[in-house]
Design a protein around this motif. Structure first.
Motif, PDB file in Angstrom:
ATOM      1  N   ILE A  33       4.915   4.364  -0.850  1.00 50.57           N
ATOM      2  CA  ILE A  33       6.169   4.532  -1.497  1.00 50.57           C
ATOM      3  C   ILE A  33       5.667   5.391  -2.946  1.00 50.57           C
ATOM      4  O   ILE A  33       6.546   6.385  -3.415  1.00 50.57           O
ATOM      5  CB  ILE A  33       6.936   3.854  -1.852  1.00 50.57           C
ATOM      6  N   HIS A  34       4.730   4.897  -3.701  1.00 54.53           N
ATOM      7  CA  HIS A  34       4.184   5.256  -4.780  1.00 54.53           C
ATOM      8  C   HIS A  34       2.844   5.918  -4.566  1.00 54.53           C
ATOM      9  O   HIS A  34       1.878   5.190  -3.707  1.00 54.53           O
ATOM     10  CB  HIS A  34       3.974   4.205  -5.750  1.00 54.53           C
ATOM     11  N   GLY A  35       2.645   7.162  -5.008  1.00 50.22           N
ATOM     12  CA  GLY A  35       1.297   8.015  -4.539  1.00 50.22           C
ATOM     13  C   GLY A  35      -0.080   7.440  -5.099  1.00 50.22           C
ATOM     14  O   GLY A  35      -0.848   7.876  -4.498  1.00 50.22           O
ATOM     15  N   ASP A  36       0.107   6.609  -6.206  1.00 47.27           N
ATOM     16  CA  ASP A  36      -1.231   5.751  -6.511  1.00 47.27           C
ATOM     17  C   ASP A  36      -1.498   4.578  -6.213  1.00 47.27           C
ATOM     18  O   ASP A  36      -2.015   3.738  -6.888  1.00 47.27           O
ATOM     19  CB  ASP A  36      -1.241   6.153  -8.100  1.00 47.27           C
ATOM     20  N   GLU A  37      -0.987   3.980  -5.104  1.00 47.39           N
ATOM     21  CA  GLU A  37      -1.044   2.725  -4.770  1.00 47.39           C
ATOM     22  C   GLU A  37      -1.786   2.611  -3.194  1.00 47.39           C
ATOM     23  O   GLU A  37      -1.228   2.909  -1.982  1.00 47.39           O
ATOM     24  CB  GLU A  37       0.250   1.932  -4.253  1.00 47.39           C
ATOM     25  N   PHE A  38      -3.111   2.215  -3.224  1.00 46.31           N
ATOM     26  CA  PHE A  38      -4.122   2.746  -2.034  1.00 46.31           C
ATOM     27  C   PHE A  38      -4.364   1.568  -0.933  1.00 46.31           C
ATOM     28  O   PHE A  38      -4.283   2.103   0.115  1.00 46.31           O
ATOM     29  CB  PHE A  38      -5.272   3.022  -2.705  1.00 46.31           C
TER      30      PHE A  38
ATOM     31  N   LEU B 155       4.895  -2.165   1.531  1.00 46.65           N
ATOM     32  CA  LEU B 155       3.659  -2.595   0.831  1.00 46.65           C
ATOM     33  C   LEU B 155       3.343  -1.805  -0.534  1.00 46.65           C
ATOM     34  O   LEU B 155       3.443  -0.407  -0.424  1.00 46.65           O
ATOM     35  CB  LEU B 155       2.533  -2.237   1.698  1.00 46.65           C
ATOM     36  N   HIS B 156       3.146  -2.407  -1.574  1.00 46.94           N
ATOM     37  CA  HIS B 156       2.905  -1.370  -2.816  1.00 46.94           C
ATOM     38  C   HIS B 156       1.841  -2.278  -3.531  1.00 46.94           C
ATOM     39  O   HIS B 156       1.267  -3.493  -3.130  1.00 46.94           O
ATOM     40  CB  HIS B 156       4.096  -1.944  -3.830  1.00 46.94           C
ATOM     41  N   THR B 157       1.214  -1.880  -4.659  1.00 44.10           N
ATOM     42  CA  THR B 157       0.285  -2.269  -5.645  1.00 44.10           C
ATOM     43  C   THR B 157       0.922  -1.932  -6.979  1.00 44.10           C
ATOM     44  O   THR B 157       1.944  -1.379  -7.207  1.00 44.10           O
ATOM     45  CB  THR B 157      -0.950  -1.833  -5.629  1.00 44.10           C
ATOM     46  N   GLY B 158      -0.004  -2.476  -8.058  1.00 43.76           N
ATOM     47  CA  GLY B 158       0.380  -2.109  -9.501  1.00 43.76           C
ATOM     48  C   GLY B 158       0.150  -0.666  -9.703  1.00 43.76           C
ATOM     49  O   GLY B 158       0.559  -0.185 -10.739  1.00 43.76           O
TER      50      GLY B 158
ATOM     51  N   HIS C 196      -0.671  10.633  -8.269  1.00 41.94           N
ATOM     52  CA  HIS C 196       0.347  10.237  -9.208  1.00 41.94           C
ATOM     53  C   HIS C 196       1.057   9.130  -8.676  1.00 41.94           C
ATOM     54  O   HIS C 196       1.446   9.201  -7.200  1.00 41.94           O
ATOM     55  CB  HIS C 196       0.789  11.419  -9.804  1.00 41.94           C
ATOM     56  N   ARG C 197       1.866   8.505  -9.526  1.00 40.96           N
ATOM     57  CA  ARG C 197       3.003   7.482  -8.749  1.00 40.96           C
ATOM     58  C   ARG C 197       4.176   8.481  -8.314  1.00 40.96           C
ATOM     59  O   ARG C 197       4.614   7.944  -7.302  1.00 40.96           O
ATOM     60  CB  ARG C 197       3.474   6.635 -10.222  1.00 40.96           C
ATOM     61  N   THR C 198       4.607   9.455  -8.980  1.00 43.37           N
ATOM     62  CA  THR C 198       5.515  10.264  -8.499  1.00 43.37           C
ATOM     63  C   THR C 198       5.358  11.735  -8.055  1.00 43.37           C
ATOM     64  O   THR C 198       4.201  12.251  -8.543  1.00 43.37           O
ATOM     65  CB  THR C 198       6.664  10.375  -9.440  1.00 43.37           C
TER      66      THR C 198
HETATM   67 ZN   LIG Z   1       4.743   0.716  -5.902  1.00 55.10          ZN
END
Ligand SMILES: [Zn+2]
Length: 297
Positions: free
Chosen positions: A23-28, A107-110, A65-67
């Motif tokens: 969902i966020h582009g920098d969470e691997f 699923l996410h990360t920081g 990037h996140r967005t």
């Molecule tokens: Zn996230």
């Protein structure tokens, strides 16, 4: 807008599970775990169907990037619009997938700039049946912290799930711009364990889990990570606490300084509890969250 999606249809009837990564582009870790799940789950063992989107926000991932380049946070843009900007279109397409699902795992990360203590969360829900399933899914996922938060958060994938009465959990695991193998393993195992809990897969034997710390906090804005301990100014952030550390209100979390270090501003904790999210990236803008502290209400 077509999301790059893969679906495994089981040979036996059962629920429809949707798993979202990126969902966020920098969470691997979520992206890798989602792809591994597609290799592991076989249709001849599966009850129901598994739909996986390893990288929901592909334009953001391609930017590193996140967005995406419209600058909108996808996790604040749900339910989105079919004729909106790129992020609004992705939110709209994902909302359609959510409305077609019986259960959702997000699923996410920081990400690049934050690190998060491994935790699994859900929005508290007015429907006791939905809430019961969310609690079961969170416990089955098997991370050390379970956090139930405000039912009134808007714009998230979980908001779309709440509005559709679809039981949903999210997870956080580290971040800080790397992809840890331990996070990939935890996410693959967590998803398989939830599928077993939902009777989509045969029972999985596993080591007995340590009893998780369970916090349910119904206060408005609980779970809104981006507003916690905001930076009072732009500058160089130097932290002096670690993830998982117990801190008291007023304890020093770190400092923000200017380039020469002439002005050194101590940052004091606004809450008492455990540090569950911490900014690891030194350049900070005014208003950015520096730390999230898990309070026990
Ligand atoms: Zn996230």
């Amino acid at each position: 807008m077509n999301l790059l999606t893969r679906r495994i249809i089981g040979n036996m009837p059962g629920p429809r599970l949707l798993i979202l990564g990126g969902i966020h582009g920098d969470e691997f870790e979520p992206m890798v775990a989602a792809r591994e799940l597609l290799q592991l789950v076989r249709s001849d063992q599966l009850h129901g169907s598994l739909t996986v989107v390893p990288v929901v926000n592909e334009p953001a991932f391609l930017r590193g990037h996140r967005t995406a380049d419209d600058g909108l946070d996808l996790a604040r843009t749900f339910p989105g619009r079919a004729d909106g900007s790129i992020t609004e279109q992705i939110a709209h397409a994902t909302t359609n997938l959510i409305q077609d699902a019986d259960f959702v795992i997000d699923l996410h990360t920081g990400g690049t700039q934050l690190a998060a203590r491994p935790l699994v969360g859900y929005m508290l829900h007015s429907d006791p049946d939905v809430l019961k399933w969310q609690r079961r899914m969170a416990r089955a996922f098997g991370l050390p912290v379970i956090w139930g938060t405000s039912a009134d958060l808007h714009g998230r994938s979980l908001s779309a799930c709440r509005d559709a009465n679809v039981p949903a959990i999210y997870a956080e695991y580290q971040g800080a711009a790397v992809c840890r193998e331990s996070g990939v393993r935890a996410y693959v195992d967590g998803c398989l364990q939830v599928m077993s809990e939902l009777k989509m897969l045969p029972h999985i034997d596993r080591q007995p889990l340590q009893e998780p710390l369970v916090v349910e906090d119904a206060r408005p804005s609980s779970g809104h990570l981006q507003i916690c301990n905001p930076a009072p100014c732009t500058g160089y952030w130097r932290r002096c606490v670690e993830l998982d550390q117990q801190v008291g209100r007023g304890d020093k979390l770190g400092t923000i300084s200017d380039v020469l270090g002439d002005n050194l501003l101590p940052i004091l904790a606004e809450q008492t509890g455990i540090v569950i999210v911490l900014r690891t990236y030194p350049r900070v803008f005014q208003g950015d969250a520096l730390a999230v502290i898990l309070e026990r209400p």
